[in-house]
Design a protein around this motif. Structure first.
Motif, PDB file in Angstrom:
ATOM      1  N   ARG A  80       0.842  -1.202   0.000  1.00 14.38           N
ATOM      2  CA  ARG A  80       0.000   0.000   0.000  1.00 14.38           C
ATOM      3  C   ARG A  80       0.876   1.251   0.000  1.00 14.38           C
ATOM      4  NH1 ARG A  80      -2.052   3.284   4.146  1.00 14.38           N
ATOM      5  NH2 ARG A  80      -0.994   1.986   5.687  1.00 14.38           N
ATOM      6  N   ILE A  81       1.914   1.236   0.809  1.00 14.49           N
ATOM      7  CA  ILE A  81       2.823   2.379   0.876  1.00 14.49           C
ATOM      8  C   ILE A  81       3.596   2.522  -0.438  1.00 14.49           C
ATOM      9  CG2 ILE A  81       4.897   3.271   2.037  1.00 14.49           C
ATOM     10  CD1 ILE A  81       3.758   1.956   4.620  1.00 14.49           C
ATOM     11  N   PHE A  82       4.073   1.384  -0.977  1.00 13.07           N
ATOM     12  CA  PHE A  82       4.770   1.432  -2.273  1.00 13.07           C
ATOM     13  C   PHE A  82       3.876   2.045  -3.348  1.00 13.07           C
ATOM     14  CE2 PHE A  82       4.831  -0.640  -6.424  1.00 13.07           C
ATOM     15  CZ  PHE A  82       6.066  -0.230  -6.901  1.00 13.07           C
ATOM     16  N   HIS A  83       2.617   1.644  -3.377  1.00 12.46           N
ATOM     17  CA  HIS A  83       1.686   2.153  -4.402  1.00 12.46           C
ATOM     18  C   HIS A  83       1.529   3.666  -4.298  1.00 12.46           C
ATOM     19  CE1 HIS A  83      -1.618   1.944  -7.284  1.00 12.46           C
ATOM     20  NE2 HIS A  83      -2.251   2.802  -6.507  1.00 12.46           N
ATOM     21  N   VAL A 113       3.708   5.798  -3.045  1.00 12.03           N
ATOM     22  CA  VAL A 113       4.962   6.445  -3.448  1.00 12.03           C
ATOM     23  C   VAL A 113       5.101   6.433  -4.966  1.00 12.03           C
ATOM     24  CG1 VAL A 113       7.485   6.315  -3.339  1.00 12.03           C
ATOM     25  CG2 VAL A 113       6.113   5.880  -1.281  1.00 12.03           C
ATOM     26  N   ALA A 114       4.801   5.293  -5.593  1.00 10.27           N
ATOM     27  CA  ALA A 114       4.899   5.186  -7.051  1.00 10.27           C
ATOM     28  C   ALA A 114       3.903   6.118  -7.729  1.00 10.27           C
ATOM     29  CB  ALA A 114       4.650   3.740  -7.481  1.00 10.27           C
ATOM     30  N   ASP A 115       2.733   6.244  -7.145  1.00 10.04           N
ATOM     31  CA  ASP A 115       1.689   7.093  -7.722  1.00 10.04           C
ATOM     32  C   ASP A 115       2.056   8.568  -7.610  1.00 10.04           C
ATOM     33  OD1 ASP A 115      -0.962   7.475  -8.889  1.00 10.04           O
ATOM     34  OD2 ASP A 115      -1.541   8.237  -6.924  1.00 10.04           O
ATOM     35  N   LYS A 116       2.626   8.973  -6.479  1.00 14.43           N
ATOM     36  CA  LYS A 116       2.945  10.379  -6.240  1.00 14.43           C
ATOM     37  C   LYS A 116       4.356  10.750  -6.713  1.00 14.43           C
ATOM     38  CE  LYS A 116      -0.980  11.288  -4.323  1.00 14.43           C
ATOM     39  NZ  LYS A 116      -1.953  12.153  -5.039  1.00 14.43           N
ATOM     40  N   GLY A 117       5.237   9.742  -6.848  1.00 19.14           N
ATOM     41  CA  GLY A 117       6.602  10.029  -7.274  1.00 19.14           C
ATOM     42  C   GLY A 117       7.437  10.731  -6.228  1.00 19.14           C
ATOM     43  N   SER A 118       7.000  10.658  -4.977  1.00 21.77           N
ATOM     44  CA  SER A 118       7.697  11.388  -3.912  1.00 21.77           C
ATOM     45  C   SER A 118       7.384  10.752  -2.567  1.00 21.77           C
ATOM     46  CB  SER A 118       7.258  12.851  -3.914  1.00 21.77           C
ATOM     47  OG  SER A 118       7.538  13.481  -2.685  1.00 21.77           O
ATOM     48  N   LEU A 119       8.413  10.602  -1.730  1.00 20.19           N
ATOM     49  CA  LEU A 119       8.204  10.083  -0.380  1.00 20.19           C
ATOM     50  C   LEU A 119       7.378  11.061   0.452  1.00 20.19           C
ATOM     51  CD1 LEU A 119      11.825   8.797   0.383  1.00 20.19           C
ATOM     52  CD2 LEU A 119       9.820   7.391  -0.146  1.00 20.19           C
ATOM     53  N   THR A 120       7.640  12.344   0.282  1.00 20.05           N
ATOM     54  CA  THR A 120       6.943  13.363   1.067  1.00 20.05           C
ATOM     55  C   THR A 120       5.454  13.398   0.715  1.00 20.05           C
ATOM     56  OG1 THR A 120       8.945  14.708   1.167  1.00 20.05           O
ATOM     57  CG2 THR A 120       6.866  15.807   1.651  1.00 20.05           C
ATOM     58  N   HIS A 121       5.148  13.433  -0.574  1.00 22.94           N
ATOM     59  CA  HIS A 121       3.748  13.494  -0.988  1.00 22.94           C
ATOM     60  C   HIS A 121       3.001  12.222  -0.617  1.00 22.94           C
ATOM     61  CE1 HIS A 121       4.973  16.646  -4.225  1.00 22.94           C
ATOM     62  NE2 HIS A 121       4.758  17.204  -3.032  1.00 22.94           N
ATOM     63  N   ALA A 122       3.678  11.081  -0.735  1.00 28.70           N
ATOM     64  CA  ALA A 122       3.046   9.824  -0.322  1.00 28.70           C
ATOM     65  C   ALA A 122       2.768   9.838   1.176  1.00 28.70           C
ATOM     66  CB  ALA A 122       3.934   8.644  -0.697  1.00 28.70           C
ATOM     67  N   GLY A 123       3.731  10.378   1.948  1.00 34.26           N
ATOM     68  CA  GLY A 123       3.532  10.473   3.393  1.00 34.26           C
ATOM     69  C   GLY A 123       2.344  11.338   3.745  1.00 34.26           C
ATOM     70  N   ASP A 124       2.157  12.433   2.992  1.00 28.89           N
ATOM     71  CA  ASP A 124       1.004  13.306   3.246  1.00 28.89           C
ATOM     72  C   ASP A 124      -0.301  12.549   3.032  1.00 28.89           C
ATOM     73  OD1 ASP A 124       2.716  15.381   3.786  1.00 28.89           O
ATOM     74  OD2 ASP A 124       2.583  16.271   1.779  1.00 28.89           O
ATOM     75  N   VAL A 125      -0.365  11.749   1.967  1.00 30.80           N
ATOM     76  CA  VAL A 125      -1.573  10.983   1.668  1.00 30.80           C
ATOM     77  C   VAL A 125      -1.816   9.902   2.715  1.00 30.80           C
ATOM     78  CG1 VAL A 125      -2.620   9.373   0.015  1.00 30.80           C
ATOM     79  CG2 VAL A 125      -1.439  11.417  -0.816  1.00 30.80           C
ATOM     80  N   LEU A 126      -0.720   9.261   3.153  1.00 28.55           N
ATOM     81  CA  LEU A 126      -0.828   8.133   4.080  1.00 28.55           C
ATOM     82  C   LEU A 126      -0.821   8.564   5.547  1.00 28.55           C
ATOM     83  CD1 LEU A 126       1.771   5.846   2.264  1.00 28.55           C
ATOM     84  CD2 LEU A 126      -0.716   5.528   2.275  1.00 28.55           C
ATOM     85  N   HIS A 127      -0.579   9.880   5.772  1.00 29.21           N
ATOM     86  CA  HIS A 127      -0.467  10.404   7.142  1.00 29.21           C
ATOM     87  C   HIS A 127       0.688   9.723   7.890  1.00 29.21           C
ATOM     88  CE1 HIS A 127      -4.241  12.429   6.391  1.00 29.21           C
ATOM     89  NE2 HIS A 127      -4.808  11.283   6.107  1.00 29.21           N
ATOM     90  N   LEU A 128       1.819   9.591   7.183  1.00 27.20           N
ATOM     91  CA  LEU A 128       3.034   9.026   7.758  1.00 27.20           C
ATOM     92  C   LEU A 128       4.179  10.005   7.519  1.00 27.20           C
ATOM     93  CD1 LEU A 128       2.823   5.336   6.425  1.00 27.20           C
ATOM     94  CD2 LEU A 128       2.375   6.095   8.767  1.00 27.20           C
ATOM     95  N   SER A 129       5.211   9.916   8.355  1.00 24.77           N
ATOM     96  CA  SER A 129       6.383  10.761   8.148  1.00 24.77           C
ATOM     97  C   SER A 129       7.174  10.248   6.949  1.00 24.77           C
ATOM     98  CB  SER A 129       7.265  10.753   9.390  1.00 24.77           C
ATOM     99  OG  SER A 129       7.839   9.460   9.565  1.00 24.77           O
ATOM    100  N   GLN A 130       7.990  11.138   6.380  1.00 23.90           N
ATOM    101  CA  GLN A 130       8.814  10.743   5.237  1.00 23.90           C
ATOM    102  C   GLN A 130       9.763   9.608   5.620  1.00 23.90           C
ATOM    103  OE1 GLN A 130      10.953  13.932   3.313  1.00 23.90           O
ATOM    104  NE2 GLN A 130      12.430  12.553   2.396  1.00 23.90           N
ATOM    105  N   SER A 131      10.309   9.675   6.816  1.00 23.81           N
ATOM    106  CA  SER A 131      11.254   8.638   7.253  1.00 23.81           C
ATOM    107  C   SER A 131      10.558   7.284   7.406  1.00 23.81           C
ATOM    108  CB  SER A 131      11.913   9.043   8.568  1.00 23.81           C
ATOM    109  OG  SER A 131      10.937   9.244   9.590  1.00 23.81           O
ATOM    110  N   ALA A 132       9.299   7.296   7.876  1.00 19.76           N
ATOM    111  CA  ALA A 132       8.555   6.039   8.031  1.00 19.76           C
ATOM    112  C   ALA A 132       8.263   5.420   6.659  1.00 19.76           C
ATOM    113  CB  ALA A 132       7.258   6.286   8.789  1.00 19.76           C
ATOM    114  N   VAL A 133       7.906   6.267   5.706  1.00 18.64           N
ATOM    115  CA  VAL A 133       7.643   5.779   4.352  1.00 18.64           C
ATOM    116  C   VAL A 133       8.924   5.209   3.755  1.00 18.64           C
ATOM    117  CG1 VAL A 133       6.983   6.453   2.008  1.00 18.64           C
ATOM    118  CG2 VAL A 133       5.727   7.377   3.963  1.00 18.64           C
ATOM    119  N   SER A 134      10.037   5.931   3.930  1.00 16.69           N
ATOM    120  CA  SER A 134      11.325   5.490   3.389  1.00 16.69           C
ATOM    121  C   SER A 134      11.729   4.132   3.978  1.00 16.69           C
ATOM    122  CB  SER A 134      12.397   6.533   3.694  1.00 16.69           C
ATOM    123  OG  SER A 134      13.641   6.133   3.184  1.00 16.69           O
ATOM    124  N   ARG A 135      11.538   3.933   5.294  1.00 15.36           N
ATOM    125  CA  ARG A 135      11.888   2.653   5.928  1.00 15.36           C
ATOM    126  C   ARG A 135      11.079   1.506   5.339  1.00 15.36           C
ATOM    127  NH1 ARG A 135      11.863   5.749  10.673  1.00 15.36           N
ATOM    128  NH2 ARG A 135       9.774   4.981  11.200  1.00 15.36           N
TER     129      ARG A 135
END
Length: 302
Positions: A7-10, A12-34
């Protein structure tokens, strides 16, 4: 594979950015990156190329993204079916059709659908490109040819033809042509034969243009053609169903028309039991019946 990581990979791939994906998922950039690193380690592949401008999928990442896209669309369709109430029609219905049919025939009649189902949300997508219904680009389509995909339910609604129309004011000022040769004194308004449209319409325009008409106005959709006709600019090539809502327009050269174009309603097999789809199908069927009845009463036929 871990569903949560997918779900997190999807995202990130959809937004092309860890930060933007984190905003959508309500997660920090570091959590998404991990989570992305953990997924890459579990698969022993690199899923993204890291660039200053963002993330780009690797070949393996593209393969996984194709799979998660299909999963997301299937889940969305399932959620739509679950949300459908037994007694109430509500929620979003994505409808696609051509710009001409959508603006000239469908949109003016949607008030009747909203009166019956005020909680319905219609997302009307008007374009000549055929959206992929099984891949959930839209829920329902009204198309100017029979769908070729086997996993679609389809219903033939009516047949249309493209004909020549002008306003009474234009004809009063410029005269009414009796033959194609008379078009040397008139302006033709039409979609350009090269723009995306039904083949029958393009063929008629090509046939008309072969007569060396001196003045033309080409527009990339029928709504624009209609506006030109209503504003007395010339004689327009329009689908004949416009006479239902613009009965004052005069048909010119009655022997000139396109080949017949079938109109189909289609939707995926998996939405067979959707309350929203059933409501829309019933609405369109009733509107077509009323349209045909009026045509018969006016002696216009199809």
């Amino acid at each position: 594979m871990d569903w949560d990581k997918l779900r997190i990979f999807h995202a990130v791939a959809d937004k092309g950015s860890l930060t933007h994906a984190g905003d959508v998922l309500h997660l920090s950039q570091s959590a998404v990156s991990r989570q992305i690193r953990a997924l890459e380690e579990s698969l022993s592949v690199t899923l993204f190329h890291r660039h200053a401008r963002g993330l780009i999928l690797t070949e393996q990442g593209e393969l996984l993204f194709d799979a998660t896209q299909a999963m997301a669309k299937r889940l969305e369709a399932t959620a739509a079916r679950i949300r459908d109430s037994e007694d109430e029609v509500f929620g979003e219905l994505r409808v696609t059709t051509t710009t001409g049919f959508g603006t000239l025939w469908l949109a003016p009649r949607l008030a009747n659908l909203y009166k019956k189902y005020p909680s319905l949300k219609i997302d009307l997508m008007l374009e000549e490109r055929v959206l992929d219904l099984p891949m959930r680009e839209a829920d329902v389509a009204i198309r100017m040819k029979e769908p070729s995909q086997a996993d679609l339910i389809r219903k033939r609604l009516m047949n249309i033809r493209m004909r020549l129309y002008a306003s009474p004011e234009y004809l009063a000022e410029q005269g009414t042509p009796a033959t194609m040769e008379d078009f040397t004194q008139h302006r033709l308004i039409a979609q350009h034969a090269g723009v995306p449209q039904v083949a029958a319409g393009a063929s008629l325009v090509q046939e008309l243009m072969a007569h060396d008409i001196p003045s033309t106005l080409t527009v990339n959709n029928y709504f624009g053609v209609l506006q030109g006709v209503l504003n007395h600019l010339g004689i327009g090539v329009l689908p004949h169903y416009i006479t239902a809502d613009f009965p004052h327009l005069v048909r010119v050269l009655p022997e000139t028309e396109s080949a017949e174009v079938p109109v189909f309603l289609a939707y995926p097999e998996e939405l067979r039991h959707s309350k929203r789809v059933a409501a829309f199908r019933e609405f369109v069927t009733e509107e077509i019946f009323a349209y045909r009845k009026r045509q018969q009463m006016d002696g216009l036929g199809e």
